[in-house]
Design an enzyme around this catalytic site. Structure first.
Site, PDB file in Angstrom:
ATOM      1  N   SER A 292      32.041  48.636  32.487  1.00  0.00           N
ATOM      2  CA  SER A 292      33.225  47.789  32.727  1.00  0.00           C
ATOM      3  C   SER A 292      33.264  46.627  31.738  1.00  0.00           C
ATOM      4  O   SER A 292      34.335  46.179  31.337  1.00  0.00           O
ATOM      5  CB  SER A 292      33.239  47.291  34.171  1.00  0.00           C
TER       6      SER A 292
ATOM      7  N   LYS B 223      21.967  46.759  42.414  1.00  0.00           N
ATOM      8  CA  LYS B 223      23.172  46.937  41.564  1.00  0.00           C
ATOM      9  C   LYS B 223      23.238  45.831  40.507  1.00  0.00           C
ATOM     10  O   LYS B 223      23.639  46.069  39.358  1.00  0.00           O
ATOM     11  CB  LYS B 223      24.428  46.947  42.442  1.00  0.00           C
TER      12      LYS B 223
ATOM     13  N   GLY C 131      40.937  48.585  44.686  1.00  0.00           N
ATOM     14  CA  GLY C 131      41.845  48.361  45.818  1.00  0.00           C
ATOM     15  C   GLY C 131      42.733  49.572  46.057  1.00  0.00           C
ATOM     16  O   GLY C 131      42.936  50.006  47.200  1.00  0.00           O
TER      17      GLY C 131
ATOM     18  N   GLY D 215      43.984  46.587  42.228  1.00  0.00           N
ATOM     19  CA  GLY D 215      43.567  47.149  40.949  1.00  0.00           C
ATOM     20  C   GLY D 215      42.954  48.512  41.215  1.00  0.00           C
ATOM     21  O   GLY D 215      43.272  49.168  42.220  1.00  0.00           O
ATOM     22  N   SER D 216      42.022  48.922  40.352  1.00  0.00           N
ATOM     23  CA  SER D 216      41.437  50.258  40.459  1.00  0.00           C
ATOM     24  C   SER D 216      40.782  50.477  41.824  1.00  0.00           C
ATOM     25  O   SER D 216      41.070  51.466  42.510  1.00  0.00           O
ATOM     26  CB  SER D 216      40.393  50.448  39.362  1.00  0.00           C
TER      27      SER D 216
ATOM     28  N   GLU E 258      32.732  39.913  33.811  1.00  0.00           N
ATOM     29  CA  GLU E 258      32.081  39.434  35.055  1.00  0.00           C
ATOM     30  C   GLU E 258      30.686  38.864  34.756  1.00  0.00           C
ATOM     31  O   GLU E 258      29.818  38.848  35.612  1.00  0.00           O
ATOM     32  CB  GLU E 258      32.020  40.579  36.067  1.00  0.00           C
TER      33      GLU E 258
ATOM     34  N   ASN F 152      23.586  46.335  36.489  1.00  0.00           N
ATOM     35  CA  ASN F 152      24.658  45.716  35.702  1.00  0.00           C
ATOM     36  C   ASN F 152      24.102  44.759  34.647  1.00  0.00           C
ATOM     37  O   ASN F 152      24.659  44.652  33.556  1.00  0.00           O
ATOM     38  CB  ASN F 152      25.667  45.003  36.613  1.00  0.00           C
TER      39      ASN F 152
ATOM     40  N   GLY G 141      43.914  42.693  46.532  1.00  0.00           N
ATOM     41  CA  GLY G 141      43.659  43.101  45.143  1.00  0.00           C
ATOM     42  C   GLY G 141      43.996  44.563  44.980  1.00  0.00           C
ATOM     43  O   GLY G 141      43.364  45.439  45.561  1.00  0.00           O
TER      44      GLY G 141
HETATM   45  N1  LIG Z   1      36.796  50.161  38.647  1.00  0.00           N
HETATM   46  C1  LIG Z   1      35.621  50.677  38.946  1.00  0.00           C
HETATM   47  O1  LIG Z   1      35.387  51.876  38.699  1.00  0.00           O
HETATM   48  C2  LIG Z   1      34.561  49.848  39.622  1.00  0.00           C
HETATM   49  C3  LIG Z   1      34.752  48.506  39.918  1.00  0.00           C
HETATM   50  N2  LIG Z   1      33.774  47.799  40.577  1.00  0.00           N
HETATM   51  C4  LIG Z   1      33.933  46.395  40.932  1.00  0.00           C
HETATM   52  O2  LIG Z   1      35.023  46.220  41.822  1.00  0.00           O
HETATM   53  C5  LIG Z   1      35.645  44.946  41.609  1.00  0.00           C
HETATM   54  C6  LIG Z   1      37.148  45.177  41.382  1.00  0.00           C
HETATM   55  O3  LIG Z   1      37.256  45.895  40.159  1.00  0.00           O
HETATM   56  P1  LIG Z   1      38.572  46.659  39.686  1.00  0.00           P
HETATM   57  O4  LIG Z   1      39.353  47.132  40.844  1.00  0.00           O
HETATM   58  O5  LIG Z   1      38.147  47.616  38.660  1.00  0.00           O
HETATM   59  O6  LIG Z   1      39.356  45.439  38.982  1.00  0.00           O
HETATM   60  P2  LIG Z   1      40.893  45.396  38.563  1.00  0.00           P
HETATM   61  O7  LIG Z   1      41.020  44.359  37.482  1.00  0.00           O
HETATM   62  O8  LIG Z   1      41.415  46.761  38.319  1.00  0.00           O
HETATM   63  O9  LIG Z   1      41.616  44.857  39.889  1.00  0.00           O
HETATM   64  C7  LIG Z   1      41.596  43.547  40.315  1.00  0.00           C
HETATM   65  C8  LIG Z   1      42.898  43.318  41.065  1.00  0.00           C
HETATM   66  O10 LIG Z   1      42.888  42.029  41.648  1.00  0.00           O
HETATM   67  C9  LIG Z   1      44.154  41.431  41.415  1.00  0.00           C
HETATM   68  N3  LIG Z   1      44.035  39.968  41.505  1.00  0.00           N
HETATM   69  C10 LIG Z   1      43.628  39.086  40.559  1.00  0.00           C
HETATM   70  N4  LIG Z   1      43.643  37.826  41.048  1.00  0.00           N
HETATM   71  C11 LIG Z   1      44.094  37.922  42.320  1.00  0.00           C
HETATM   72  C12 LIG Z   1      44.373  36.965  43.329  1.00  0.00           C
HETATM   73  N5  LIG Z   1      44.173  35.650  43.148  1.00  0.00           N
HETATM   74  N6  LIG Z   1      44.850  37.427  44.518  1.00  0.00           N
HETATM   75  C13 LIG Z   1      45.047  38.730  44.725  1.00  0.00           C
HETATM   76  N7  LIG Z   1      44.823  39.686  43.806  1.00  0.00           N
HETATM   77  C14 LIG Z   1      44.340  39.275  42.615  1.00  0.00           C
HETATM   78  C15 LIG Z   1      44.540  41.906  40.035  1.00  0.00           C
HETATM   79  O11 LIG Z   1      45.925  41.697  39.832  1.00  0.00           O
HETATM   80  P3  LIG Z   1      46.775  42.294  38.602  1.00  0.00           P
HETATM   81  O12 LIG Z   1      47.343  43.571  39.160  1.00  0.00           O
HETATM   82  O13 LIG Z   1      47.792  41.267  38.340  1.00  0.00           O
HETATM   83  O14 LIG Z   1      45.826  42.551  37.486  1.00  0.00           O
HETATM   84  C16 LIG Z   1      44.142  43.364  40.143  1.00  0.00           C
HETATM   85  O15 LIG Z   1      45.121  44.139  40.761  1.00  0.00           O
HETATM   86  C17 LIG Z   1      34.946  44.326  40.392  1.00  0.00           C
HETATM   87  O16 LIG Z   1      33.973  43.408  40.801  1.00  0.00           O
HETATM   88  C18 LIG Z   1      34.298  45.525  39.711  1.00  0.00           C
HETATM   89  O17 LIG Z   1      33.133  45.190  38.986  1.00  0.00           O
HETATM   90  C19 LIG Z   1      32.600  48.394  40.965  1.00  0.00           C
HETATM   91  C20 LIG Z   1      32.369  49.706  40.681  1.00  0.00           C
HETATM   92  C21 LIG Z   1      33.317  50.539  39.989  1.00  0.00           C
HETATM   93  C1  LIG Z   2      27.171  51.363  37.039  1.00  0.00           C
HETATM   94  C2  LIG Z   2      27.980  50.882  35.852  1.00  0.00           C
HETATM   95  C3  LIG Z   2      27.067  50.352  34.784  1.00  0.00           C
HETATM   96  C4  LIG Z   2      28.722  52.105  35.375  1.00  0.00           C
HETATM   97  O1  LIG Z   2      29.353  51.961  34.154  1.00  0.00           O
HETATM   98  C5  LIG Z   2      28.911  49.772  36.305  1.00  0.00           C
HETATM   99  O2  LIG Z   2      28.866  49.356  37.441  1.00  0.00           O
HETATM  100  C6  LIG Z   2      29.856  49.075  35.393  1.00  0.00           C
HETATM  101  O3  LIG Z   2      30.201  49.591  34.342  1.00  0.00           O
HETATM  102  O4  LIG Z   2      30.272  47.961  35.769  1.00  0.00           O
END
Ligand SMILES: NC(=O)C1=CN([C@@H]2O[C@H](COP(=O)(O)OP(=O)(O)OC[C@H]3O[C@@H](n4cnc5c(N)ncnc54)[C@H](OP(=O)(O)O)[C@@H]3O)[C@@H](O)[C@H]2O)C=CC1
Ligand SMILES: CC(C)(CO)C(=O)C(=O)O
Length: 329
Positions: free
Chosen positions: A274, A207, A28, A25-26, A286, A211, A23
């Site tokens: 989020s 957590k 990863g 995204g942000s 989520e 949330n 993954g």
């Molecule tokens: N961002 C933040 O600041 C915070 C996030 N979190 C938690 O972390 C977790 C990840 O969040 P975040 O990184 O923000 O989410 P994102 O949506 O930014 O990233 C998710 C990534 O997973 C990829 N993905 C989706 N499906 C699959 C699959 N089947 N196989 C492989 N990769 C896949 C997506 O692909 P694609 O590039 O195509 O979208 C994307 O790159 C969440 O549970 C979130 O609540 C917790 C605290 C802070």
């Molecule tokens: C801690 C908090 C509430 C920060 O915004 C969060 O985890 C979210 O937005 O998913």
């Protein structure tokens, strides 16, 4: 913005821990940026082929306190290539980190079935607790969960902003050979501290309660986190969600937990949660892993949780609206 060059690798001895992050995204991308400072054996597995190509060509960029760092030693592959086992040099994976959204975990676990035997340990970093309901089906010997307290935002396929420095706290669900502990304990990452906790359930419960209290209300009321404290009516609503969540999870130290919820709201007062961001982009939230999980627990324990049920349906209803919008457009 200042280009501050590349991050140097600190050698940790002869054998490097082999990390794969699923993954991109942000979270990863953020985690890859920091772990790559300590290992040159890290592979970031993307969902889309094009993202893997973009990172290979341009390099992974980390933006923090107005500095851009081009991160070295991050290899990329699309997940499909990894799962088809095309990567012949990855014979075993020491630590696999799952950094997708909670509703994407099921698909990842299904896809992983083909290479599970090559994975020594797996760490899940999702918000909520829906993913923990799938653990019975995992045959990897070591399983852990983590809570990310950082803020991160992907702005394009190769750039991530570190918007808030916090900690990554993690704990074992099943300790196996303690591969993750051995991998993480020598790491010294000032901007990305990693802490091991003793018990995974209280770690995830605290957590989850945050949330449950913050995300649905901020999304429905369209307010930043801090407004839940400032507006006495919103604070009252949040405290009612809090009471029900604590009853469902049988939380013992409620006063301390309420302080924790208020503290997180205060520290993230100018953030959009989020779930509010998901609403703004009309994306799936989520909720199933947050309030949905609490409702499943309540049903198992025969606890009445009407406020959580009401909020859950409000968010699910909005998701239906977003999906209908997609069909129309
Ligand atoms: N961002 C933040 O600041 C915070 C996030 N979190 C938690 O972390 C977790 C990840 O969040 P975040 O990184 O923000 O989410 P994102 O949506 O930014 O990233 C998710 C990534 O997973 C990829 N993905 C989706 N499906 C699959 C699959 N089947 N196989 C492989 N990769 C896949 C997506 O692909 P694609 O590039 O195509 O979208 C994307 O790159 C969440 O549970 C979130 O609540 C917790 C605290 C802070
Ligand atoms: C801690 C908090 C509430 C920060 O915004 C969060 O985890 C979210 O937005 O998913």
């Amino acid at each position: 913005m200042e280009e501050c060059g590349t991050i140097f690798i600190k050698k940790q001895g002869a054998r490097q821990v082999k990390y794969v992050i699923i993954g991109s995204g942000s979270i990863g991308m953020l985690l890859s940026s920091y772990l790559a400072q300590q290992t040159n054996s890290l592979l970031l597995a993307t969902h889309r082929n094009i993202q893997a190509n973009q990172i290979e060509q341009k390099g992974l960029h980390l933006v923090h306190t107005d500095k851009i760092t081009k991160v070295q030693h991050v290899r990329t592959s699309s997940c499909s290539a990894l799962l088809k086992n095309n990567l012949t040099d990855i014979e075993t994976i020491d630590v696999m980190i799952i950094a997708v959204k909670s509703h994407q975990v099921k698909q990842v676990l299904e896809d992983l079935k083909g290479i599970e035997h090559k994975v020594a340990s797996i760490l899940f970093l999702q918000n909520g607790m829906g993913h923990t309901e799938m653990f019975h089906d995992i045959s990897i010997p070591e399983v852990a969960v983590g809570v990310v307290e950082h803020g991160a935002m992907r702005t394009n396929d190769w750039t991530v902003y570190h918007t808030g420095v916090g900690r990554l706290r993690w704990s074992y669900v099943q300790a196996g050979k303690k591969v993750i502990e051995t991998a993480f304990s020598p790491l010294r990452l000032n901007e990305f501290p990693i802490l091991q906790e003793k018990n995974w359930i209280p770690l995830l419960h605290s957590k989850l309660i945050v949330n449950a209290c913050v995300n649905p209300l901020t999304a429905l009321l369209m307010v930043k986190n801090g407004q839940l404290l400032e507006n006495k009516y919103y604070l009252n609503m949040m405290s009612q969600v809090f009471d029900e969540a604590c009853t469902v999870l049988e939380t013992s130290e409620k006063d301390q937990m309420w302080e924790y919820v208020r503290d997180v709201c205060q520290k993230t007062s100018s953030n959009s949660s989020s779930m509010l961001l998901d609403f703004e982009k009309k994306r799936k939230t989520e909720i199933d892993s947050i309030l949905g999980y609490l409702l499943r627990q309540a049903a198992n324990k025969k606890i009445h949780a009407p406020i959580i049920a009401y909020l859950h349906d409000a968010i699910k209803g909005k998701e239906v609206e977003f999906r209908e919008g997609e069909v129309e457009s």
